[in-house]
Design a protein around this motif. Structure first.
Motif, mmCIF file in Angstrom:
data_model
loop_
_atom_site.group_PDB
_atom_site.id
_atom_site.type_symbol
_atom_site.label_atom_id
_atom_site.label_comp_id
_atom_site.label_asym_id
_atom_site.label_seq_id
_atom_site.Cartn_x
_atom_site.Cartn_y
_atom_site.Cartn_z
ATOM 1 N N ILE A 245 2.042 25.905 -3.076
ATOM 2 C CA ILE A 245 1.422 24.741 -2.447
ATOM 3 C C ILE A 245 1.142 25.062 -0.984
ATOM 4 C CG2 ILE A 245 1.744 22.330 -1.760
ATOM 5 C CD1 ILE A 245 3.558 22.006 -4.209
ATOM 6 N N ILE A 246 -0.120 24.930 -0.582
ATOM 7 C CA ILE A 246 -0.463 25.191 0.822
ATOM 8 C C ILE A 246 -0.684 23.895 1.597
ATOM 9 C CG2 ILE A 246 -1.423 27.443 0.311
ATOM 10 C CD1 ILE A 246 -3.843 24.704 1.264
ATOM 11 N N GLY A 247 -0.826 22.792 0.873
ATOM 12 C CA GLY A 247 -1.067 21.516 1.533
ATOM 13 C C GLY A 247 -1.199 20.403 0.520
ATOM 14 N N TYR A 248 -1.505 19.213 1.034
ATOM 15 C CA TYR A 248 -1.654 18.034 0.185
ATOM 16 C C TYR A 248 -2.862 17.221 0.639
ATOM 17 C CZ TYR A 248 3.208 18.802 -1.353
ATOM 18 O OH TYR A 248 4.355 19.326 -1.871
ATOM 19 N N GLU A 249 -3.520 16.585 -0.332
ATOM 20 C CA GLU A 249 -4.519 15.577 0.003
ATOM 21 C C GLU A 249 -3.858 14.212 -0.096
ATOM 22 O OE1 GLU A 249 -8.829 13.699 -1.379
ATOM 23 O OE2 GLU A 249 -8.064 15.473 -2.401
ATOM 24 N N TYR B 258 0.846 -1.182 0.000
ATOM 25 C CA TYR B 258 0.000 0.000 0.000
ATOM 26 C C TYR B 258 0.889 1.243 0.000
ATOM 27 C CZ TYR B 258 0.980 -0.268 5.034
ATOM 28 O OH TYR B 258 1.601 -0.360 6.258
ATOM 29 N N GLY B 259 0.308 2.333 -0.437
ATOM 30 C CA GLY B 259 1.072 3.568 -0.492
ATOM 31 C C GLY B 259 0.157 4.763 -0.406
ATOM 32 N N VAL B 260 0.731 5.919 -0.687
ATOM 33 C CA VAL B 260 -0.045 7.157 -0.634
ATOM 34 C C VAL B 260 0.450 8.093 -1.727
ATOM 35 C CG1 VAL B 260 1.523 8.052 1.140
ATOM 36 C CG2 VAL B 260 -0.684 9.155 0.777
ATOM 37 N N CYS B 261 -0.496 8.735 -2.394
ATOM 38 C CA CYS B 261 -0.171 9.792 -3.339
ATOM 39 C C CYS B 261 -0.591 11.108 -2.696
ATOM 40 C CB CYS B 261 -0.903 9.589 -4.665
ATOM 41 S SG CYS B 261 -0.639 10.941 -5.842
ATOM 42 N N TYR B 262 0.369 12.011 -2.532
ATOM 43 C CA TYR B 262 0.073 13.320 -1.972
ATOM 44 C C TYR B 262 -0.195 14.281 -3.138
ATOM 45 C CZ TYR B 262 1.939 11.430 2.381
ATOM 46 O OH TYR B 262 2.171 10.662 3.503
ATOM 47 N N GLU B 263 -1.461 14.667 -3.274
ATOM 48 C CA GLU B 263 -1.852 15.569 -4.352
ATOM 49 C C GLU B 263 -1.837 17.001 -3.827
ATOM 50 O OE1 GLU B 263 -5.768 16.467 -7.101
ATOM 51 O OE2 GLU B 263 -5.306 14.380 -6.592
ATOM 52 N N PRO B 264 -1.048 17.881 -4.444
ATOM 53 C CA PRO B 264 -0.907 19.239 -3.913
ATOM 54 C C PRO B 264 -2.178 20.065 -4.044
ATOM 55 C CG PRO B 264 0.167 19.069 -6.039
ATOM 56 C CD PRO B 264 -0.241 17.675 -5.660
ATOM 57 N N LYS C 68 3.329 21.375 5.721
ATOM 58 C CA LYS C 68 2.164 21.697 4.901
ATOM 59 C C LYS C 68 0.911 21.106 5.542
ATOM 60 C CE LYS C 68 4.641 23.567 1.566
ATOM 61 N NZ LYS C 68 4.597 25.021 1.282
ATOM 62 N N LYS C 69 -0.233 21.699 5.243
ATOM 63 C CA LYS C 69 -1.488 21.118 5.688
ATOM 64 C C LYS C 69 -1.675 19.746 5.042
ATOM 65 C CE LYS C 69 -3.930 25.521 6.275
ATOM 66 N NZ LYS C 69 -5.096 26.346 5.820
ATOM 67 N N LEU C 70 -2.340 18.858 5.777
ATOM 68 C CA LEU C 70 -2.600 17.535 5.228
ATOM 69 C C LEU C 70 -4.087 17.238 5.313
ATOM 70 C CD1 LEU C 70 -1.307 15.000 4.008
ATOM 71 C CD2 LEU C 70 -1.189 14.044 6.315
ATOM 72 N N PHE C 71 -4.695 17.009 4.151
ATOM 73 C CA PHE C 71 -6.109 16.668 4.061
ATOM 74 C C PHE C 71 -6.227 15.152 4.039
ATOM 75 C CE2 PHE C 71 -5.926 20.980 2.756
ATOM 76 C CZ PHE C 71 -7.197 21.533 2.848
ATOM 77 N N LEU C 72 -6.911 14.590 5.032
ATOM 78 C CA LEU C 72 -7.052 13.142 5.173
ATOM 79 C C LEU C 72 -8.506 12.728 4.975
ATOM 80 C CD1 LEU C 72 -4.929 12.552 8.401
ATOM 81 C CD2 LEU C 72 -4.286 11.874 6.083
ATOM 82 N N ASN C 73 -8.749 11.797 4.070
ATOM 83 C CA ASN C 73 -10.093 11.270 3.863
ATOM 84 C C ASN C 73 -10.431 10.268 4.960
ATOM 85 O OD1 ASN C 73 -11.000 12.244 1.015
ATOM 86 N ND2 ASN C 73 -8.878 11.603 0.746
ATOM 87 N N LEU C 74 -11.594 10.442 5.569
ATOM 88 C CA LEU C 74 -12.011 9.497 6.609
ATOM 89 C C LEU C 74 -13.513 9.268 6.511
ATOM 90 C CD1 LEU C 74 -10.588 7.958 8.935
ATOM 91 C CD2 LEU C 74 -11.527 9.672 10.482
#
Length: 237
Positions: free
Chosen positions: A32-36, A17-23, A83-89
């Protein structure tokens, strides 16, 4: 690909598994102010659709919670710095009191976290989402209304009013291109957000003309494949 519990546990056990940080980009200065954080999976080197993966575990709440604890820890540990981090939950992993206690401890130990509330109207009840927002408010954890105005989703008035950030679905761009008058709907949402001091993000910006539309709408931030050179992908293994 049909994913049964054995495939799911194999993926997690093997660290596939991994993660893609979308700016997420500020329209005003294009910084860039953060990533999803977007989950990624593979099975014997073959990429697995995140949608298929989560649909396969959605009905098993304990497995869903277990998987998400691993994924969110990884996403936090691997995050781009400062950076801010947007996390889906999904609200379904935050209904049990023990689950909530876990998330509160995890998120309170992190900085610049914004939870994106996944509103699947055919799967989630309004009551569950309200409860989800209640405990996020109680522990001062900011959250965003994800995919606002996504086709076939319900208009969740309470979430629109309570969320700190409103993320406008890519469908706004598609519809404006078909009917230019629809841009006034998007502008209205942005005007409301500014009046009540919320931030807005336009999703799905793929071309320079999309970016110009975003500027005309007046959103604070944008994200999408136009900025793919800034995507960051990290795999566990």
């Amino acid at each position: 690909m049909h994913l049964n519990s054995n495939i799911i546990t194999t993926i997690m056990a093997n660290g596939d598994y991994g993660v893609c940080y979308e700016p997420i980009i500020c329209v005003e200065d294009m910084q860039i102010i953060g990533y999803e954080a977007l989950s990624r999976f593979k099975f014997f080197e073959r990429l697995v659709s995140p949608s298929d993966f989560f649909k396969s575990i959605h009905s098993d709440k304990e497995l869903f919670f277990y998987v998400e604890t691993i994924l969110k820890k990884f996403q936090l540990d691997s995050r781009p710095c400062d950076k801010k981090l947007f996390l889906n939950l999904d609200p379904d992993v935050a209904i049990d009191s023990n689950h909530i206690a876990f998330w509160v401890k995890l998120f309170n130990a992190s900085e610049k976290i914004i939870i994106e509330i996944i509103e699947n109207s055919d799967e989630e009840s309004a009551e569950d989402i309200e409860y989800f927002m209640d405990w996020l408010d109680e522990y001062n954890i900011p959250y965003a209304y994800d995919d606002y105005a996504k086709p076939n989703s319900m208009f969740f008035t309470s979430l629109l009013h309570r969320a700190d950030t409103i993320k406008l679905d890519i469908d706004f761009l598609k519809t404006i291109k078909e009917n230019n008058a629809y841009i006034e709907v998007a502008k209205g949402v942005v005007k409301y957000a500014k009046l009540v001091k919320k931030h807005t993000v336009l999703e799905g910006v793929e071309t320079k003309s999309d970016l110009e539309l975003a500027k005309e709408i007046g959103v604070d931030f944008v994200q999408g494949y136009l900025f793919k050179q800034e995507f960051i992908t990290v795999w566990k293994n």
